[in-house]
Design a protein around this motif. Sequence first.
Motif, PDB file in Angstrom:
ATOM      1  N   LEU A 118     -30.822  14.509   8.809  1.00 59.71           N
ATOM      2  CA  LEU A 118     -30.559  13.758  10.033  1.00 59.71           C
ATOM      3  C   LEU A 118     -29.906  12.409   9.726  1.00 59.71           C
ATOM      4  CD1 LEU A 118     -30.948  13.475  13.135  1.00 59.71           C
ATOM      5  CD2 LEU A 118     -33.103  12.353  12.598  1.00 59.71           C
ATOM      6  N   ALA A 119     -30.441  11.686   8.749  1.00 61.84           N
ATOM      7  CA  ALA A 119     -29.887  10.373   8.399  1.00 61.84           C
ATOM      8  C   ALA A 119     -28.462  10.505   7.869  1.00 61.84           C
ATOM      9  CB  ALA A 119     -30.779   9.682   7.378  1.00 61.84           C
ATOM     10  N   SER A 120     -28.208  11.523   7.062  1.00 64.70           N
ATOM     11  CA  SER A 120     -26.857  11.722   6.527  1.00 64.70           C
ATOM     12  C   SER A 120     -25.877  12.053   7.637  1.00 64.70           C
ATOM     13  CB  SER A 120     -26.868  12.853   5.490  1.00 64.70           C
ATOM     14  OG  SER A 120     -27.668  12.523   4.397  1.00 64.70           O
ATOM     15  N   GLY A 121     -26.285  12.903   8.541  1.00 70.93           N
ATOM     16  CA  GLY A 121     -25.415  13.238   9.673  1.00 70.93           C
ATOM     17  C   GLY A 121     -25.122  12.041  10.549  1.00 70.93           C
ATOM     18  N   LEU A 122     -26.146  11.217  10.800  1.00 73.87           N
ATOM     19  CA  LEU A 122     -25.938  10.013  11.609  1.00 73.87           C
ATOM     20  C   LEU A 122     -25.019   9.021  10.909  1.00 73.87           C
ATOM     21  CD1 LEU A 122     -29.470   9.374  13.139  1.00 73.87           C
ATOM     22  CD2 LEU A 122     -27.401  10.088  14.331  1.00 73.87           C
ATOM     23  N   CYS A 123     -25.151   8.903   9.589  1.00 68.13           N
ATOM     24  CA  CYS A 123     -24.281   7.982   8.850  1.00 68.13           C
ATOM     25  C   CYS A 123     -22.824   8.430   8.900  1.00 68.13           C
ATOM     26  CB  CYS A 123     -24.739   7.879   7.398  1.00 68.13           C
ATOM     27  SG  CYS A 123     -26.186   6.864   7.154  1.00 68.13           S
ATOM     28  N   ILE A 124     -22.586   9.709   8.715  1.00 68.49           N
ATOM     29  CA  ILE A 124     -21.209  10.213   8.759  1.00 68.49           C
ATOM     30  C   ILE A 124     -20.639  10.064  10.165  1.00 68.49           C
ATOM     31  CG2 ILE A 124     -19.795  12.291   8.538  1.00 68.49           C
ATOM     32  CD1 ILE A 124     -21.660  13.093   6.209  1.00 68.49           C
TER      33      ILE A 124
END
Length: 120
Positions: free
Chosen positions: A45-51
């Motif tokens: 989730l955090a990686s997707g939000l960052c991208i």
Amino acid sequence: MAWVLMLLGLAGLGLMGFWLGSGVGAGLPSLRSVWGLGLMLALLLASGLCITGGQGLLRRYEWARRLCRGLLVALLLASPMLLWVSGSHLLLAALCLVWSAAILWTVHTLNTRSVRQEFA
């Protein structure tokens, strides 16, 4: 800031791939446990939000500026947890304070009038 966010997102996805590929041999929690599965989902989730936030910042969207500010505040709040989990030394705590000051400066900069007008 947009490129840093996207690189952090890609690094998180790479870490998740390493975690899935290495299994439990690398000292990471087992995916069979609730803790390990929750950690993997949080990282995804955090990686997707960052991208997503980085792409939105490049396109000058207001929602991306707010998402980036929220991600930075979440990172600021999570930084002391890293020290607690790792059982680190005093030098790392001092570096964490410098890191936190840099994050606070970035959050402040994202909330200035000139940046808000650029994203409006």
